[in-house]
Design a protein around this motif. Structure first.
Motif, PDB file in Angstrom:
ATOM      1  N   ASP A 198       0.828  -1.208   0.000  1.00 13.60           N
ATOM      2  CA  ASP A 198       0.000   0.000   0.000  1.00 13.60           C
ATOM      3  C   ASP A 198       0.863   1.259   0.000  1.00 13.60           C
ATOM      4  N   SER A 218       6.486   2.714  -9.427  1.00 14.66           N
ATOM      5  CA  SER A 218       5.355   3.120 -10.265  1.00 14.66           C
ATOM      6  C   SER A 218       5.187   2.191 -11.457  1.00 14.66           C
ATOM      7  N   ALA A 221       3.786  -1.129 -10.314  1.00 17.28           N
ATOM      8  CA  ALA A 221       2.356  -1.026 -10.015  1.00 17.28           C
ATOM      9  C   ALA A 221       1.526  -1.072 -11.293  1.00 17.28           C
ATOM     10  N   GLU A 222       1.963  -0.353 -12.298  1.00 14.31           N
ATOM     11  CA  GLU A 222       1.224  -0.339 -13.566  1.00 14.31           C
ATOM     12  C   GLU A 222       1.214  -1.722 -14.207  1.00 14.31           C
ATOM     13  N   GLY A 225      -1.382  -3.832 -12.804  1.00 13.33           N
ATOM     14  CA  GLY A 225      -2.742  -3.346 -12.923  1.00 13.33           C
ATOM     15  C   GLY A 225      -3.191  -2.490 -11.758  1.00 13.33           C
ATOM     16  N   ARG A 226      -2.228  -1.856 -11.077  1.00 18.09           N
ATOM     17  CA  ARG A 226      -2.531  -1.016  -9.930  1.00 18.09           C
ATOM     18  C   ARG A 226      -2.232   0.443 -10.270  1.00 18.09           C
ATOM     19  N   ASP A 227      -2.874   1.362  -9.544  1.00 18.78           N
ATOM     20  CA  ASP A 227      -2.678   2.786  -9.778  1.00 18.78           C
ATOM     21  C   ASP A 227      -1.547   3.291  -8.891  1.00 18.78           C
ATOM     22  N   PRO A 228      -0.410   3.721  -9.463  1.00 21.51           N
ATOM     23  CA  PRO A 228       0.690   4.223  -8.629  1.00 21.51           C
ATOM     24  C   PRO A 228       0.281   5.397  -7.746  1.00 21.51           C
ATOM     25  N   ALA A 229      -0.699   6.179  -8.179  1.00 23.37           N
ATOM     26  CA  ALA A 229      -1.139   7.328  -7.382  1.00 23.37           C
ATOM     27  C   ALA A 229      -1.776   6.897  -6.063  1.00 23.37           C
ATOM     28  N   GLY A 230      -2.166   5.631  -5.966  1.00 27.93           N
ATOM     29  CA  GLY A 230      -2.766   5.131  -4.732  1.00 27.93           C
ATOM     30  C   GLY A 230      -1.751   4.680  -3.691  1.00 27.93           C
TER      31      GLY A 230
END
Length: 301
Positions: A198, A218, A221-222, A225-230
């Motif tokens: 997280d 970052s 995460a991409e 399939g995750r949003d790096p901004a999160g």
């Protein structure tokens, strides 16, 4: 940005009653969080890998991080409580999950689980845990924590640990689980942050180096399939506070309070970024600790 401080637990601050009172005072300053660290021992000969060579002697006097976090939980009402970092591999993950669940319940859902691999071979040797294979051991530790914390029965089969289908209760108060943040300063560590965590337990460092590491997280995460901004970022600083301004090249760790805070502000690019100021190597005085904490709060907020 958010501002946190270290839970007093090392050297002259390794006194549960003193620590409790200081945690209450730090919360009264308006900070967002309090964080424990993790040391088992301080070798008398310089360990490999410690910046500057010789470890601070006070690291040989310490409170257990999870018990110190329990003290902080009882002494406070509002602040988030975390570990930066807890060396997760020195105990079986099922035992670790039980302790962390208890802390989440004790703190009424204020726990942030910050874990890492550590860096000192001597501690692994003393704990009876292999130094080799640390990355794989951490991956399976995360698997076990997730298995224990998800709803329903618990089952896990892996190379290191087996848990036959069982009831493991209670579950943490936070849903789906307490946030998990990972430490580390190598590309594999940052790849793991992006893929599984997280957030990242980072440190104050030169900006170019910081951005390069974050790019690794970052990108991972991409790919997952995750949003790096999160992803959250918690930036630890052990400040060497000086009366007069230091060389700008040292501003990430040494200089006036204002100078150090200027650098921290350049690192914080998102509202969820957090600064962790650890003052236990800066002063031996509880009064000065709290005075400096107030100065950092004033500068950073």
């Amino acid at each position: 940005m958010r501002v946190g401080f270290s839970v007093p637990q090392f050297g002259p601050f390794a006194d549960p009653r003193l620590s409790a009172g200081m945690c209450t005072a730090l919360e009264a300053l308006g900070c967002h969080s309090l964080w424990v660290a993790d040391r088992l021992l301080a070798p008398l000969t310089p360990p490999d890998g410690y910046p500057g060579g010789q470890m601070p002697v006070r690291y040989g006097t310490h409170l257990d991080p999870l018990l110190a976090l329990g003290v902080a939980a009882v002494a406070t009402e509002r602040v988030r409580l975390g570990s930066s970092t807890l060396n997760a591999l020195w105990q079986p993950p099922l035992v670790l999950a039980r302790a962390l669940t208890t802390l989440d319940l004790l703190s009424c859902g204020r726990l942030d689980v910050g874990i890492g691999l550590g860096w000192m071979r001597e501690e692994y040797e003393a704990a009876g845990v292999p130094w080799e294979g640390r990355g794989a051991r951490l991956e399976e530790t995360l698997d076990v924590l997730e298995a224990v914390w998800r709803p329903g029965s618990v089952v896990h089969t892996g190379p290191l640990w087996t848990i036959r289908e069982s009831t493991v209760l209670p579950k943490p108060l936070q849903s789906p689980r307490p946030p998990v943040l990972l430490g580390g300063f190598t590309p594999p560590a940052l790849e793991r942050v992006g893929r599984r965590a997280d957030g990242w337990l980072a440190a104050s460092m030169p900006l170019e180096y910081f951005r390069g590491l974050w790019d690794v997280a970052s990108a991972a995460a991409e790919r997952a399939g995750r949003d790096p901004a999160g992803l959250r970022r918690v930036l630890r600083v052990n400040p060497d506070v000086t009366k007069f301004a230091a060389d700008l090249a040292e501003g990430h760790r040494r200089g006036t309070v204002s100078q150090i805070c200027d650098h921290l502000r350049t690192m914080c690019a998102a509202e969820t970024d957090e600064v962790l100021v650890d003052l236990q190597l800066t002063t031996d005085s509880p009064e000065r600790f709290l005075e400096l904490a107030a100065e950092f709060m004033a500068e950073l907020t």
